[in-house]
Motif scaffolding. Sequence first.
Motif, PDB file in Angstrom:
ATOM      1  N   ALA A  83       0.856  -1.186   0.000  1.00 38.25           N
ATOM      2  CA  ALA A  83       0.000   0.000   0.000  1.00 38.25           C
ATOM      3  C   ALA A  83       0.893   1.237   0.000  1.00 38.25           C
ATOM      4  O   ALA A  83       1.689   1.424   0.920  1.00 38.25           O
ATOM      5  CB  ALA A  83      -0.919   0.003   1.214  1.00 38.25           C
ATOM      6  N   ARG A  84       0.774   2.053  -1.027  1.00 38.72           N
ATOM      7  CA  ARG A  84       1.570   3.281  -1.144  1.00 38.72           C
ATOM      8  C   ARG A  84       0.729   4.476  -0.707  1.00 38.72           C
ATOM      9  O   ARG A  84      -0.459   4.569  -1.017  1.00 38.72           O
ATOM     10  CB  ARG A  84       2.011   3.488  -2.600  1.00 38.72           C
ATOM     11  CG  ARG A  84       2.897   2.377  -3.152  1.00 38.72           C
ATOM     12  CD  ARG A  84       4.358   2.659  -2.939  1.00 38.72           C
ATOM     13  NE  ARG A  84       5.174   1.691  -3.643  1.00 38.72           N
ATOM     14  CZ  ARG A  84       5.665   1.884  -4.869  1.00 38.72           C
ATOM     15  NH1 ARG A  84       5.391   3.023  -5.516  1.00 38.72           N
ATOM     16  NH2 ARG A  84       6.408   0.968  -5.439  1.00 38.72           N
ATOM     17  N   ALA A  85       1.371   5.406  -0.020  1.00 31.26           N
ATOM     18  CA  ALA A  85       0.667   6.594   0.458  1.00 31.26           C
ATOM     19  C   ALA A  85       0.266   7.494  -0.712  1.00 31.26           C
ATOM     20  O   ALA A  85       1.057   7.747  -1.625  1.00 31.26           O
ATOM     21  CB  ALA A  85       1.566   7.368   1.429  1.00 31.26           C
ATOM     22  N   VAL A  86      -0.980   7.952  -0.685  1.00 30.24           N
ATOM     23  CA  VAL A  86      -1.502   8.882  -1.699  1.00 30.24           C
ATOM     24  C   VAL A  86      -2.205  10.018  -0.967  1.00 30.24           C
ATOM     25  O   VAL A  86      -2.921   9.791   0.020  1.00 30.24           O
ATOM     26  CB  VAL A  86      -2.486   8.179  -2.655  1.00 30.24           C
ATOM     27  CG1 VAL A  86      -3.184   9.197  -3.557  1.00 30.24           C
ATOM     28  CG2 VAL A  86      -1.770   7.145  -3.505  1.00 30.24           C
ATOM     29  N   GLU A  87      -1.986  11.230  -1.444  1.00 31.30           N
ATOM     30  CA  GLU A  87      -2.634  12.404  -0.864  1.00 31.30           C
ATOM     31  C   GLU A  87      -3.666  12.935  -1.846  1.00 31.30           C
ATOM     32  O   GLU A  87      -3.345  13.228  -3.008  1.00 31.30           O
ATOM     33  CB  GLU A  87      -1.584  13.479  -0.572  1.00 31.30           C
ATOM     34  CG  GLU A  87      -2.105  14.636   0.247  1.00 31.30           C
ATOM     35  CD  GLU A  87      -0.978  15.587   0.630  1.00 31.30           C
ATOM     36  OE1 GLU A  87      -0.591  15.609   1.812  1.00 31.30           O
ATOM     37  OE2 GLU A  87      -0.487  16.304  -0.272  1.00 31.30           O
ATOM     38  N   ILE A 139     -10.459  15.356 -12.159  1.00 29.62           N
ATOM     39  CA  ILE A 139      -9.593  14.525 -11.329  1.00 29.62           C
ATOM     40  C   ILE A 139      -8.324  14.242 -12.119  1.00 29.62           C
ATOM     41  O   ILE A 139      -8.379  13.696 -13.226  1.00 29.62           O
ATOM     42  CB  ILE A 139     -10.281  13.194 -10.934  1.00 29.62           C
ATOM     43  CG1 ILE A 139     -11.499  13.460 -10.065  1.00 29.62           C
ATOM     44  CG2 ILE A 139      -9.298  12.284 -10.202  1.00 29.62           C
ATOM     45  CD1 ILE A 139     -12.226  12.205  -9.608  1.00 29.62           C
ATOM     46  N   VAL A 140      -7.185  14.627 -11.559  1.00 31.13           N
ATOM     47  CA  VAL A 140      -5.894  14.439 -12.228  1.00 31.13           C
ATOM     48  C   VAL A 140      -4.974  13.629 -11.313  1.00 31.13           C
ATOM     49  O   VAL A 140      -5.233  13.481 -10.122  1.00 31.13           O
ATOM     50  CB  VAL A 140      -5.245  15.799 -12.572  1.00 31.13           C
ATOM     51  CG1 VAL A 140      -6.098  16.583 -13.550  1.00 31.13           C
ATOM     52  CG2 VAL A 140      -4.994  16.628 -11.319  1.00 31.13           C
ATOM     53  N   GLY A 141      -3.918  13.090 -11.905  1.00 32.69           N
ATOM     54  CA  GLY A 141      -2.957  12.323 -11.118  1.00 32.69           C
ATOM     55  C   GLY A 141      -2.877  10.864 -11.531  1.00 32.69           C
ATOM     56  O   GLY A 141      -2.788   9.974 -10.692  1.00 32.69           O
ATOM     57  N   LEU A 142      -2.907  10.605 -12.854  1.00 29.97           N
ATOM     58  CA  LEU A 142      -2.765   9.257 -13.409  1.00 29.97           C
ATOM     59  C   LEU A 142      -3.848   8.324 -12.872  1.00 29.97           C
ATOM     60  O   LEU A 142      -3.587   7.235 -12.368  1.00 29.97           O
ATOM     61  CB  LEU A 142      -1.377   8.687 -13.106  1.00 29.97           C
ATOM     62  CG  LEU A 142      -0.796   7.694 -14.137  1.00 29.97           C
ATOM     63  CD1 LEU A 142      -0.745   8.338 -15.511  1.00 29.97           C
ATOM     64  CD2 LEU A 142       0.572   7.233 -13.720  1.00 29.97           C
ATOM     65  N   ALA A 143      -5.097   8.785 -12.975  1.00 27.16           N
ATOM     66  CA  ALA A 143      -6.248   8.007 -12.489  1.00 27.16           C
ATOM     67  C   ALA A 143      -6.816   7.154 -13.615  1.00 27.16           C
ATOM     68  O   ALA A 143      -6.871   7.587 -14.770  1.00 27.16           O
ATOM     69  CB  ALA A 143      -7.329   8.949 -11.969  1.00 27.16           C
ATOM     70  N   ASP A 144      -7.241   5.930 -13.289  1.00 23.94           N
ATOM     71  CA  ASP A 144      -7.850   5.073 -14.295  1.00 23.94           C
ATOM     72  C   ASP A 144      -9.343   5.405 -14.417  1.00 23.94           C
ATOM     73  O   ASP A 144      -9.850   6.326 -13.782  1.00 23.94           O
ATOM     74  CB  ASP A 144      -7.619   3.588 -13.965  1.00 23.94           C
ATOM     75  CG  ASP A 144      -8.502   3.081 -12.832  1.00 23.94           C
ATOM     76  OD1 ASP A 144      -9.020   3.920 -12.073  1.00 23.94           O
ATOM     77  OD2 ASP A 144      -8.647   1.858 -12.692  1.00 23.94           O
ATOM     78  N   LYS A 145     -10.047   4.626 -15.239  1.00 23.32           N
ATOM     79  CA  LYS A 145     -11.448   4.953 -15.525  1.00 23.32           C
ATOM     80  C   LYS A 145     -12.314   4.866 -14.267  1.00 23.32           C
ATOM     81  O   LYS A 145     -13.203   5.700 -14.067  1.00 23.32           O
ATOM     82  CB  LYS A 145     -11.973   4.001 -16.603  1.00 23.32           C
ATOM     83  CG  LYS A 145     -13.371   4.349 -17.091  1.00 23.32           C
ATOM     84  CD  LYS A 145     -13.762   3.521 -18.289  1.00 23.32           C
ATOM     85  CE  LYS A 145     -15.176   3.846 -18.755  1.00 23.32           C
ATOM     86  NZ  LYS A 145     -15.328   5.261 -19.147  1.00 23.32           N
ATOM     87  N   ILE A 204      -9.373  17.902  -8.335  1.00 22.07           N
ATOM     88  CA  ILE A 204      -8.877  16.886  -7.412  1.00 22.07           C
ATOM     89  C   ILE A 204      -7.556  16.372  -7.949  1.00 22.07           C
ATOM     90  O   ILE A 204      -7.489  15.897  -9.093  1.00 22.07           O
ATOM     91  CB  ILE A 204      -9.868  15.706  -7.272  1.00 22.07           C
ATOM     92  CG1 ILE A 204     -11.241  16.188  -6.792  1.00 22.07           C
ATOM     93  CG2 ILE A 204      -9.300  14.635  -6.350  1.00 22.07           C
ATOM     94  CD1 ILE A 204     -11.278  16.624  -5.348  1.00 22.07           C
ATOM     95  N   ASN A 205      -6.512  16.477  -7.162  1.00 23.42           N
ATOM     96  CA  ASN A 205      -5.196  15.950  -7.562  1.00 23.42           C
ATOM     97  C   ASN A 205      -4.825  14.791  -6.656  1.00 23.42           C
ATOM     98  O   ASN A 205      -4.886  14.895  -5.423  1.00 23.42           O
ATOM     99  CB  ASN A 205      -4.132  17.048  -7.465  1.00 23.42           C
ATOM    100  CG  ASN A 205      -2.760  16.508  -7.851  1.00 23.42           C
ATOM    101  OD1 ASN A 205      -2.625  15.770  -8.822  1.00 23.42           O
ATOM    102  ND2 ASN A 205      -1.734  16.872  -7.092  1.00 23.42           N
ATOM    103  N   LEU A 206      -4.454  13.664  -7.265  1.00 21.46           N
ATOM    104  CA  LEU A 206      -4.012  12.479  -6.525  1.00 21.46           C
ATOM    105  C   LEU A 206      -2.487  12.449  -6.591  1.00 21.46           C
ATOM    106  O   LEU A 206      -1.906  12.168  -7.640  1.00 21.46           O
ATOM    107  CB  LEU A 206      -4.620  11.214  -7.140  1.00 21.46           C
ATOM    108  CG  LEU A 206      -6.150  11.223  -7.286  1.00 21.46           C
ATOM    109  CD1 LEU A 206      -6.624   9.943  -7.957  1.00 21.46           C
ATOM    110  CD2 LEU A 206      -6.819  11.386  -5.931  1.00 21.46           C
TER     111      LEU A 206
END
Length: 502
Positions: A15-19, A33-39, A66-68
């Motif tokens: 599990a990697r930390a995501v903000e 929503i940005v930040g290499l998000a899938d569908k 929203i930035n991941l």
Amino acid sequence: MVALVRTVAYLGLEARAVEVQCSIAPGLPKFNIVGLADKAVGESKERVRAALSSMGLALPPKRITINLSPADLPKEGSHYDLPVALALLAVMGVTDAEHLTDFIAVGELALDGRVVPSPGVLLAALHASEEEAGLICPAAQGSEARWASEVPVVAAPDLISLLNHLKGTQRLPDPPQGEVEQAPHGPDLKQVKGQETAKRALEIAAAGGHNLLMIGPPGAGKSLLASCLPGVLPELTSAEALEVSMVQSVAGTLDGGRISRTRPFRAPHHSASMAALTGGGLKVKPGEVSLAHLGVLFLDELPEFQRAVLDSLRQPLETGKVDVARANAHVTFPARVQLVAAMNPCRCGHLGDPALACSRAPRCAADYQSKVSGPMLDRIDLHVEVDPVSAADLALPPPSEGSADVAARVARARATQTARAKETGVRTNAELDGDPLERFATPDEAGRKLLMQAAEAMRLSARGYTRILRVARTIADLSGVEQIGRIHVAEALSYRRQPPRA
């Protein structure tokens, strides 16, 4: 204003930390929503919008971003719904952003505002424990999260209850501790009549964690013998049960947070694809070999599997892990399994019986068995012929010795192995290699001479040679003998079968 909520991304069993960062700025109304998000993550916009609408809240007519973060880490899954909604509510002033800084949030949102289960909550709880943070998760998975020690868990049934809890106007009850499932009642060795050689091989396989191949005609009892194996294997330790449950959590098969001490037993059909067996897919998931981690992977009708699919197991059987490499992800799943396979001697299944064998015997046996590659067969420690069962055998009374008797001997042998190799980290004799193999599995002089003669006559590979030593070590453990002797080596050699040549 920017609001921050912590969550996680799953890469294999890590599990990697995501903000989750949320910003509302003046401009034309838009929700990005940005930040290499899938569908699935991108679609969370609509689920969050509907969930807030069910509470009587509307999104402000501004530009919502929203930035991941980190932006270069792939984000997959529906568990981002809840942290996205909480970050949005915090920046809207509905809830206090500072109340969320001590928590990691995961969960999918229903359109009516309910928080519904999503895979991987156990991994998120373990990550929260490492970060000394609490966990906000779906109410249905609160018991699962409780297996991570000393993690404050807020198990929310819906978004309104969670907001009231955070404000202090309502207190959500602590989720109950997950239950330990009772071992299911499976077949007993008392149901197997005859087949004494196969039963002995099954006992050796269970005691040392060795791979086993049973070859025999249809109806000889190969599948029944394999299904009896979980009943003679020792229970998982607490640490092992947690390992197995982590794989099940990622796969989404951990039902109600119930953890089982019974070793997994997976029996995929021979039509299984490579991704189904070793893991993969568009959203990388663990395959059957990982779902059988620390348990048994049973492959019935072995030659009927596609050769490429079978050969994909060669590396996991050797290393105990699966590395799934994709263009957008590289993940590793554990795969320390005990392979048990069964096959007919030929396509008609009656090789050696003149009355039933086909006209192509024995050539058909070589053609059929050659579907399994030599390197794959070389990784199987025990090869045993399962003879047909006659009507006279079936008329005999049940054998006096059942699974409980065999399980007691297996448990004593496993305890011996654990005590012997506790400093090396080796769990079973099947994992002995290098220095531990030299220290614990060196036979006496008579045994060494026999092994050297057999290695020359049978043209054993280096892998085959070490596997003979491992099996001999297990046979000696079952006999309660510390020194491997000639008789133990001889029995180990009797289970080493050469594939037929065309």
